[in-house]
Design a protein around this motif. Structure first.
Motif, PDB file in Angstrom:
ATOM      1  N   MET A 105      -8.099   5.884  -6.961  1.00  0.00           N
ATOM      2  CA  MET A 105      -8.078   4.708  -6.076  1.00  0.00           C
ATOM      3  C   MET A 105      -6.802   4.702  -5.267  1.00  0.00           C
ATOM      4  O   MET A 105      -5.854   5.434  -5.581  1.00  0.00           O
ATOM      5  CB  MET A 105      -8.174   3.431  -6.914  1.00  0.00           C
ATOM      6  N   GLN A 119     -17.285  12.898   2.316  1.00  0.00           N
ATOM      7  CA  GLN A 119     -17.649  11.504   2.598  1.00  0.00           C
ATOM      8  C   GLN A 119     -19.147  11.295   2.351  1.00  0.00           C
ATOM      9  O   GLN A 119     -19.985  11.902   3.020  1.00  0.00           O
ATOM     10  CB  GLN A 119     -17.307  11.186   4.058  1.00  0.00           C
ATOM     11  N   PHE A 172       0.790  -1.237   0.000  1.00  0.00           N
ATOM     12  CA  PHE A 172       0.000   0.000   0.000  1.00  0.00           C
ATOM     13  C   PHE A 172       0.821   1.285   0.000  1.00  0.00           C
ATOM     14  O   PHE A 172       0.253   2.369  -0.122  1.00  0.00           O
ATOM     15  CB  PHE A 172      -0.932   0.020   1.219  1.00  0.00           C
TER      16      PHE A 172
HETATM   17  P1  FAD Z   1     -16.048  -0.643  -0.975  1.00  0.00           P
HETATM   18  O1  FAD Z   1     -17.444  -1.081  -1.154  1.00  0.00           O
HETATM   19  O2  FAD Z   1     -15.485  -0.607   0.405  1.00  0.00           O
HETATM   20  O3  FAD Z   1     -15.087  -1.521  -1.873  1.00  0.00           O
HETATM   21  C1  FAD Z   1     -15.327  -1.825  -3.236  1.00  0.00           C
HETATM   22  C2  FAD Z   1     -14.439  -2.974  -3.632  1.00  0.00           C
HETATM   23  O4  FAD Z   1     -13.066  -2.639  -3.466  1.00  0.00           O
HETATM   24  C3  FAD Z   1     -14.663  -4.234  -2.795  1.00  0.00           C
HETATM   25  O5  FAD Z   1     -14.464  -5.351  -3.618  1.00  0.00           O
HETATM   26  C4  FAD Z   1     -13.595  -4.148  -1.741  1.00  0.00           C
HETATM   27  O6  FAD Z   1     -13.226  -5.399  -1.215  1.00  0.00           O
HETATM   28  C5  FAD Z   1     -12.438  -3.505  -2.516  1.00  0.00           C
HETATM   29  N1  FAD Z   1     -11.633  -2.720  -1.576  1.00  0.00           N
HETATM   30  C6  FAD Z   1     -11.953  -1.549  -0.996  1.00  0.00           C
HETATM   31  N2  FAD Z   1     -10.966  -1.135  -0.161  1.00  0.00           N
HETATM   32  C7  FAD Z   1     -10.016  -2.093  -0.225  1.00  0.00           C
HETATM   33  C8  FAD Z   1      -8.746  -2.264   0.395  1.00  0.00           C
HETATM   34  N3  FAD Z   1      -8.268  -1.376   1.261  1.00  0.00           N
HETATM   35  N4  FAD Z   1      -8.012  -3.348   0.079  1.00  0.00           N
HETATM   36  C9  FAD Z   1      -8.468  -4.267  -0.807  1.00  0.00           C
HETATM   37  N5  FAD Z   1      -9.674  -4.170  -1.423  1.00  0.00           N
HETATM   38  C10 FAD Z   1     -10.437  -3.103  -1.129  1.00  0.00           C
HETATM   39  N6  FAD Z   1     -11.896   8.100   3.491  1.00  0.00           N
HETATM   40  C11 FAD Z   1     -12.077   9.144   4.327  1.00  0.00           C
HETATM   41  O7  FAD Z   1     -12.867   9.040   5.271  1.00  0.00           O
HETATM   42  N7  FAD Z   1     -11.427  10.340   4.135  1.00  0.00           N
HETATM   43  C12 FAD Z   1     -10.579  10.533   3.075  1.00  0.00           C
HETATM   44  O8  FAD Z   1     -10.019  11.621   2.929  1.00  0.00           O
HETATM   45  C13 FAD Z   1     -10.385   9.466   2.157  1.00  0.00           C
HETATM   46  N8  FAD Z   1      -9.606   9.609   1.069  1.00  0.00           N
HETATM   47  C14 FAD Z   1      -9.608   8.628   0.123  1.00  0.00           C
HETATM   48  C15 FAD Z   1      -8.965   8.865  -1.098  1.00  0.00           C
HETATM   49  C16 FAD Z   1      -9.065   7.918  -2.105  1.00  0.00           C
HETATM   50  C17 FAD Z   1      -8.400   8.189  -3.422  1.00  0.00           C
HETATM   51  C18 FAD Z   1      -9.785   6.708  -1.897  1.00  0.00           C
HETATM   52  C19 FAD Z   1      -9.915   5.690  -2.983  1.00  0.00           C
HETATM   53  C20 FAD Z   1     -10.370   6.456  -0.686  1.00  0.00           C
HETATM   54  C21 FAD Z   1     -10.291   7.398   0.334  1.00  0.00           C
HETATM   55  N9  FAD Z   1     -10.917   7.180   1.559  1.00  0.00           N
HETATM   56  C22 FAD Z   1     -11.074   8.231   2.418  1.00  0.00           C
HETATM   57  C23 FAD Z   1     -11.409   5.820   1.927  1.00  0.00           C
HETATM   58  C24 FAD Z   1     -12.862   5.632   1.522  1.00  0.00           C
HETATM   59  O9  FAD Z   1     -13.683   6.422   2.340  1.00  0.00           O
HETATM   60  C25 FAD Z   1     -13.311   4.161   1.672  1.00  0.00           C
HETATM   61  O10 FAD Z   1     -13.123   3.737   2.995  1.00  0.00           O
HETATM   62  C26 FAD Z   1     -12.552   3.205   0.764  1.00  0.00           C
HETATM   63  O11 FAD Z   1     -12.276   3.780  -0.466  1.00  0.00           O
HETATM   64  C27 FAD Z   1     -13.385   1.926   0.520  1.00  0.00           C
HETATM   65  O12 FAD Z   1     -14.593   2.244  -0.128  1.00  0.00           O
HETATM   66  P2  FAD Z   1     -14.907   1.913  -1.684  1.00  0.00           P
HETATM   67  O13 FAD Z   1     -15.584   3.091  -2.258  1.00  0.00           O
HETATM   68  O14 FAD Z   1     -13.682   1.490  -2.367  1.00  0.00           O
HETATM   69  O15 FAD Z   1     -15.998   0.786  -1.648  1.00  0.00           O
END
Ligand code: FAD
Length: 314
Positions: free
Chosen positions: A260, A166, A34
């Protein structure tokens, strides 16, 4: 918030765990997956490779959050400024992501805002690859209003500042309505800091809230104001709906982007790029990888096996 999520957030914030993990495995398998580099130079090399080989852009993030020590704050700010300079020199987007609690907000709002302006000025001078932004990450609800106020201050100062919102928070559409009228960039995420009293309840409802917010970000008003939408998600179902909406509303694929996390669903990152969409990765660098990496375990319990390997075999 589930017990699992509460536990991972508590582990992320524990200074004792952070120290122990750094000593145990400076570059564990979890960190390698990561984290894009141990220092600025390594992170820029990773960003260059992503651009040259895959056409994927990067936003550099120096690891460190919830920092109260003035020396550590200054170090974090210097790293962000170095990242802007190095990215500009390499001809890459001068694009950095910043946690307000890493750059002075634990000390005072005035210190945090001053440091954010220093980074914004460095970024403007770096004149990188075109999409040069300092994007403010959104942390827990205790700092939300101050982060939104900082975003407004930076825009008023003429600095290229973006904000993360968020979708899980019920209040997000209110903040969106103001932001889309500005020439700014907004990164929409589901949210990694669940708080029952402030959030939509349940996965389905949060996904729907994400799509509702995306619809505002892809409105005609947003298009006319020069607003730049960023969809921070690995969820291919949501991305599919967003692509369909953007097409129907006449947005060209280079007028918005998907972002991502580095190391998460690289196959999907390449697939989206192959379809002609802008893809950026959020690329953390530095040594303080523990809070960031443990949050990835909170998002996907399958990452726990990487953590287990870090503890046993690295
Ligand atoms: P999900 O439904 O959680 O995931 C969709 C798919 O992706 C699923 O198959 C899941 O298993 C896979 N997946 C998701 N995360 C992971 C992982 N870590 N490892 C492996 N597979 C995974 N959150 C904040 O609160 N504040 C922020 O400032 C912030 N900045 C971000 C910036 C970016 C560019 C991204 C991508 C995320 C950020 N986040 C932030 C985190 C975000 O809020 C979510 O917790 C995270 O992105 C997982 O949600 P998802 O939309 O990918 O959907």
């Amino acid at each position: 918030m589930s017990l699992f999520q509460r536990t991972t957030i508590a582990l992320a914030r524990s200074p004792t765990m952070g120290r122990a993990m750094r000593a145990l495995a400076a570059r564990s398998s979890l960190a390698r997956r990561f984290v894009g580099g141990a220092d600025v130079d390594a992170a820029v090399q990773t960003a260059l490779r992503l651009r040259d080989v895959h056409g994927i852009r990067a936003s550099l993030f120096y690891l460190g959050e919830y920092v109260a020590d003035p020396v550590a704050i200054e170090h974090n700010v210097a790293q962000a400024i170095d990242a802007c300079n190095a990215l500009g020199k390499a001809g890459l987007d001068a694009h950095v992501s910043v946690d307000p609690t890493a750059i002075g907000y634990m000390e005072s709002d005035a210190r945090g805002a001053e440091n954010a302006r220093r980074i914004g000025n460095a970024l403007r001078q770096a004149a990188g690859g075109g999409r040069d932004w300092m994007v403010l990450d959104m942390e827990d609800s205790g700092i939300r209003d101050r982060t939104c106020a900082l975003h407004r201050d930076l825009l008023e100062a003429g600095l290229p500042a973006g904000l993360t919102l968020q979708a899980r928070r019920r209040r997000t559409p209110e903040d969106l309505v103001w932001a889309i009228q500005q020439r700014t960039s907004l990164r929409l995420v589901k949210g990694a800091f669940p708080e029952r009293a402030l959030d939509h309840a349940g996965r389905e409802r949060i996904d729907q809230a994400y799509l509702d917010a995306a619809s505002i970000m892809l409105s005609r008003e947003a298009q006319e104001s020069g607003f730049y939408p960023v969809f921070g998600t690995h969820d291919d179902r949501l991305a599919g709906a967003i692509m369909a909406l953007a097409r129907a509303r006449g947005w060209s694929p280079d007028a918005f982007e998907f972002e991502m996390l580095y190391g998460v669903r690289p196959d999907w990152q390449l697939a989206l790029r192959g379809l002609g969409y802008n893809v950026r990765v959020y690329l953390p660098f530095g040594g303080d990888w523990w809070p960031y990496a443990i949050r990835r375990v909170g998002e996907n319990p399958r990452n726990a096996w990487l953590l287990a390997r870090s503890l046993t075999s690295d």
